[in-house]
Write an enzyme that holds these catalytic residues in place. Structure first.
Site, mmCIF file in Angstrom:
data_model
loop_
_atom_site.group_PDB
_atom_site.id
_atom_site.type_symbol
_atom_site.label_atom_id
_atom_site.label_comp_id
_atom_site.label_asym_id
_atom_site.label_seq_id
_atom_site.Cartn_x
_atom_site.Cartn_y
_atom_site.Cartn_z
ATOM 1 N N LYS A 203 -24.229 -2.437 24.334
ATOM 2 C CA LYS A 203 -23.886 -3.170 25.552
ATOM 3 C C LYS A 203 -22.899 -4.257 25.153
ATOM 4 O O LYS A 203 -23.257 -5.264 24.558
ATOM 5 C CB LYS A 203 -25.120 -3.780 26.212
ATOM 6 C CG LYS A 203 -24.791 -4.470 27.539
ATOM 7 C CD LYS A 203 -26.034 -5.022 28.211
ATOM 8 C CE LYS A 203 -25.683 -5.684 29.536
ATOM 9 N NZ LYS A 203 -26.870 -6.276 30.194
ATOM 10 N N ARG A 224 -22.009 -14.390 27.735
ATOM 11 C CA ARG A 224 -23.147 -13.866 26.980
ATOM 12 C C ARG A 224 -22.705 -13.313 25.624
ATOM 13 O O ARG A 224 -23.322 -12.411 25.080
ATOM 14 C CB ARG A 224 -23.840 -12.771 27.807
ATOM 15 C CG ARG A 224 -24.389 -13.287 29.133
ATOM 16 C CD ARG A 224 -25.143 -12.209 29.884
ATOM 17 N NE ARG A 224 -25.771 -12.763 31.068
ATOM 18 C CZ ARG A 224 -25.553 -12.346 32.328
ATOM 19 N NH1 ARG A 224 -24.721 -11.343 32.537
ATOM 20 N NH2 ARG A 224 -26.168 -12.911 33.338
ATOM 21 N N LYS A 255 -22.784 1.124 27.259
ATOM 22 C CA LYS A 255 -22.346 0.403 28.458
ATOM 23 C C LYS A 255 -21.302 -0.622 28.056
ATOM 24 O O LYS A 255 -21.570 -1.407 27.128
ATOM 25 C CB LYS A 255 -23.566 -0.281 29.090
ATOM 26 C CG LYS A 255 -23.297 -1.107 30.315
ATOM 27 C CD LYS A 255 -24.591 -1.750 30.830
ATOM 28 C CE LYS A 255 -24.341 -2.561 32.088
ATOM 29 N NZ LYS A 255 -25.574 -3.215 32.579
ATOM 30 N N SER A 281 -19.869 -1.738 37.185
ATOM 31 C CA SER A 281 -19.317 -2.210 38.454
ATOM 32 C C SER A 281 -17.804 -2.326 38.457
ATOM 33 O O SER A 281 -17.144 -1.970 39.438
ATOM 34 C CB SER A 281 -19.938 -3.569 38.807
ATOM 35 O OG SER A 281 -19.660 -4.534 37.791
#
Length: 332
Positions: A203, A224, A255, A281
């Site tokens: 990720k 993050r 991802k 998204s």
């Protein structure tokens, strides 16, 4: 030698001459069972709320979510991944709604299981970012950094309440070190060896998450990058893969999907467990925006993007087009 001898002896174009020929020799095929639908459910709304940066996607009410789950079953897709959006007033520093048995995500899990039973894999996002007032994926220490081990304790509690609420699969997405092992132990301790763990193994800290922040009403300030992976790295991702498998991951995920097809292929070649990829998204929003402008053919672009993800090695794809594409595949 014939005067025609200079022409090619091998003509690959023969296998492209008609739609039925191209269909017969296609090496990669999409199937409804490939797909998992990410879905958002928002507390305290009486009607679905449109997400401006993701045209066609909404924050569901509990009732509209049940309808979406039923449509997913009818379309033949494999799963639905639920993200809960609590009321802002209920968010706090430790993400209490995430472990409240009556929190919006747990309520939605019960709703969907009651609606579809075992006809659809009901999956739950296991992370604190939607439920914390600071928007990070974990508990913060005194210096404002995410405390890995304190966060793992919260994840263990979340896994147990999500399993109790009906999740078939939990998807820990916070990128804490050791999260898969702690969650596996927490589930086993309550006798839920049947609940699978879909590890967010790769990720990346991606720019393509932008619209998702709107979808979950994120309170995040900053970024993050101290816990999500650097998009420049792949050896680091393979190390994460080895650790997740050692800790008991049943499935692994990459991802985002589209920008990371090389990583997806590396992961798929390396493992003997199912591999998923999340078409996130921003990937969705770019295609929808370009199609709205008339710059690309929407349906062809959607199918091509999904085919590329599957060709790279994904057995399952999380995509906001899951139900739509599955319905079209079902109609031939």
């Amino acid at each position: 030698m014939s005067k025609y001898g200079s022409f090619p002896g091998s003509r690959p174009r023969r296998l492209r001459t008609s739609p039925v020929m191209r269909r017969m020799v296609a090496e990669t095929r999409l199937h409804p069972a490939d797909f998992i639908l990410p879905a958002f459910v928002r507390e305290g709304v009486s009607e679905p709320v449109a997400i401006a940066s993701m045209p066609g996607v909404v924050q569901h009410t509990r009732d509209s979510l049940k309808k979406a789950a039923a449509e997913a079953v009818a379309a033949g897709i494999s799963g639905i991944m639920l993200f809960g959006v609590p009321e802002d007033s209920k968010k706090d520093a430790v993400g209490t709604p995430g472990t409240d048995p009556d929190g919006i995500l747990q309520a939605a899990l019960r709703d969907v299981r009651a609606e579809v039973g075992d006809e659809l894999l009901v999956m739950s996002d296991l992370c604190l970012d939607e439920t914390t007032d600071h928007g990070h994926c974990g508990v913060l220490d005194e210096s404002g950094r995410v405390d890995n081990d304190a966060t793992l304790e919260r994840y263990a509690e979340m896994a147990q309440v999500q399993a109790d609420a009906g999740a078939h699969v939990v998807g820990p997405s916070g990128m804490m070190d050791g999260q898969v092992g702690v969650i596996r132990d927490a589930l086993d301790q309550i006798g839920r060896e049947d609940v699978a763990v879909l590890a967010y193994t790769v990720k990346y800290a991606s720019a393509f998450y932008g619209p998702f922040r709107e979808a979950v009403a994120s309170s995040l300030q900053g970024d993050r990058k101290t816990y999500q992976q650097d998009p420049a790295n792949v050896r680091e991702s393979m190390r994460e893969l080895a650790l997740d498998l050692e800790e008991g991951a049943d499935m692994v995920m990459v991802k985002p999907a589209g920008p990371c097809l090389d990583v997806l292929a590396r992961v798929a070649d390396a493992v003997d467990v199912p591999v998923a990829a999340y078409q996130i998204s921003g990937e969705y929003a770019m295609i929808e925006a370009a199609a709205e402008k008339g710059w690309i053919d929407r349906e062809r672009a959607i199918v091509e993007s999904l085919t590329g993800i599957k060709r790279a090695g994904a057995q399952n794809i999380l995509t906001y087009w899951a139900t739509e594409v599955a319905q079209k595949l079902g109609r031939g």
